[in-house]
Design an enzyme around this catalytic site. Structure first.
Site, short mmCIF file in Angstrom:
data_model
loop_
_atom_site.label_atom_id
_atom_site.label_comp_id
_atom_site.label_asym_id
_atom_site.label_seq_id
_atom_site.Cartn_x
_atom_site.Cartn_y
_atom_site.Cartn_z
N GLY A 157 76.17 38.92 32.36
CA GLY A 157 75.32 38.23 31.39
C GLY A 157 73.85 38.58 31.53
O GLY A 157 72.99 37.92 30.94
N LYS B 148 84.44 32.76 27.48
CA LYS B 148 83.76 31.66 28.18
C LYS B 148 83.75 30.41 27.28
O LYS B 148 84.69 30.22 26.53
CB LYS B 148 82.36 32.10 28.62
CG LYS B 148 82.40 33.43 29.37
CD LYS B 148 81.14 33.79 30.06
CE LYS B 148 81.34 35.12 30.79
NZ LYS B 148 80.20 35.55 31.56
N GLU C 276 83.45 42.36 39.40
CA GLU C 276 82.32 41.95 38.57
C GLU C 276 81.12 41.60 39.45
O GLU C 276 81.03 40.46 39.95
CB GLU C 276 82.69 40.72 37.74
CG GLU C 276 83.85 40.92 36.80
CD GLU C 276 83.82 39.92 35.66
OE1 GLU C 276 83.64 40.33 34.52
OE2 GLU C 276 83.95 38.70 35.93
N GLU D 260 81.60 32.56 37.83
CA GLU D 260 81.03 31.28 37.37
C GLU D 260 81.81 30.11 37.94
O GLU D 260 81.26 29.05 38.23
CB GLU D 260 81.00 31.26 35.83
CG GLU D 260 79.90 32.18 35.30
CD GLU D 260 80.19 32.82 33.96
OE1 GLU D 260 81.09 32.34 33.23
OE2 GLU D 260 79.52 33.82 33.64
N HIS E 267 86.77 33.61 38.52
CA HIS E 267 85.55 34.17 37.92
C HIS E 267 84.34 33.69 38.71
O HIS E 267 84.33 32.57 39.22
CB HIS E 267 85.45 33.73 36.45
CG HIS E 267 84.37 34.45 35.72
ND1 HIS E 267 83.05 34.06 35.81
CD2 HIS E 267 84.39 35.55 34.93
CE1 HIS E 267 82.32 34.90 35.09
NE2 HIS E 267 83.10 35.80 34.55
N ASN F 130 86.44 37.91 27.74
CA ASN F 130 86.29 36.55 28.27
C ASN F 130 85.28 35.82 27.40
O ASN F 130 84.09 36.09 27.47
CB ASN F 130 85.80 36.65 29.73
CG ASN F 130 85.49 35.29 30.33
OD1 ASN F 130 85.83 34.25 29.76
ND2 ASN F 130 84.84 35.30 31.49
P1 PGA Z 1 79.22 39.80 30.44
O1 PGA Z 1 80.30 38.88 31.19
O2 PGA Z 1 79.97 40.95 29.83
O3 PGA Z 1 78.60 38.90 29.38
O4 PGA Z 1 78.24 40.24 31.46
C1 PGA Z 1 81.34 39.45 31.93
C2 PGA Z 1 82.16 38.36 32.58
O5 PGA Z 1 81.59 37.37 33.02
O6 PGA Z 1 83.40 38.47 32.67
#
Ligand code: PGA
Length: 253
Positions: free
Chosen positions: A175, A13, A169, A100, A98, A11
């Site tokens: 992150g 982003k 997740e 976010e 997701h 991903n």
């Molecule tokens: P990350 O993100 O690997 O940077 O923690 C995972 C995600 O948000 O799918």
């Protein structure tokens, strides 16, 4: 033993411009060659068509996802992109719900369900994300939260066994560099699979791939992917580095 093919999805982003993206697509396509697992990258919308073309030219083993969609085919929805548009651009997959999006764009369980349905109707395979916040985990509400999120779309899984992928997740691991331990992740994955067996059927539960996401990198992937109910990874930060992502793909076999 399970016959679920592992899936490694990146991903990106809101990262990677056109030039960088295409170089990354080519490098990931090369890393995916000859591997048993499925490999998907999700670039920003603007890059999807070019990325899908580059992935196809590189042999077609690598597939492309949108990071989101709007659950109408077309119409007056300024700024949005539909499932049929993504499909026409060459995407085979789409990430939905997701954390976010749930957090910053206030997407509800019901809206996420609508998006999953729209994805399936547009011949896109959804990667449906669920996960608890740190506050919820500390209040011992992890399973309550993820069951509520999964229950919202479970009837869609039952209609189409194996087509919809779930990504667990934990929000506190995204992150942050704070990856869940394999034990923590496996425990939740096994609970989700059991829940699916109860709410849908044994067949659906066994066919559904459940990915782990949240700070997965080349160091942690091997152990996580070795867990019986972890069928792959949704990778953010480490998916922007072709060498690291290549090692995660190699860990999935
Ligand atoms: P990350 O993100 O690997 O940077 O923690 C995972 C995600 O948000 O799918």
């Amino acid at each position: 033993m399970t016959d679920r093919t592992p899936l490694i999805a990146g991903n990106w982003k809101m990262n990677a411009g056109t030039e960088e993206s295409l170089a990354l697509v080519r490098a990931v396509a090369e890393a995916a060659q000859g591997k048993r697992c499925d490999v998907v990258v999700a670039p920003p919308f603007l890059i999807v068509a070019a990325a899908a073309k580059a992935a196809k030219e590189a042999g077609g083993k690598l597939e492309v996802a949108g990071q989101n969609l709007y659950p109408r085919d077309n119409g007056a929805f300024t700024g949005e992109v539909s499932g049929p548009m993504l499909h026409a651009a060459g995407a085979q997959w789409v990430i939905v719900g997701h954390s976010e999006r749930r957090q910053y764009f206030k997407e509800s369980d019901e809206f996420v369900r609508e998006k999953i349905e729209a994805a399936v109707d547009s011949s896109l395979r959804p990667i449906a994300c669920i996960g608890e916040t740190l506050e919820e985990r500390e209040a011992n509400k992890t399973l309550e939260v993820v069951f509520r999120q999964v229950d919202a779309f479970a009837p869609l899984l039952a209609k189409d066994p194996g087509n919809i992928v779930i990504a667990y997740e934990p929000v506190w691991a995204i992150g942050t560099g704070k990856v869940a331990t394999p034990e923590q992740a496996q425990e939740v994955h096994a609970a989700i699979r059991k829940r699916l067996a109860e709410t849908t059927s044994q067949e659906v539960s066994e066919k559904t791939r459940i990915l782990y996401g949240g700070s997965v990198n080349d160091q942690t992937a091997g152990e996580l992917l070795g867990c019986p109910d972890i069928d792959g990874a949704l990778v953010g930060g480490a998916s922007l580095k072709s060498d690291k992502f290549g090692q995660i793909i190699a860990a999935a076999g």
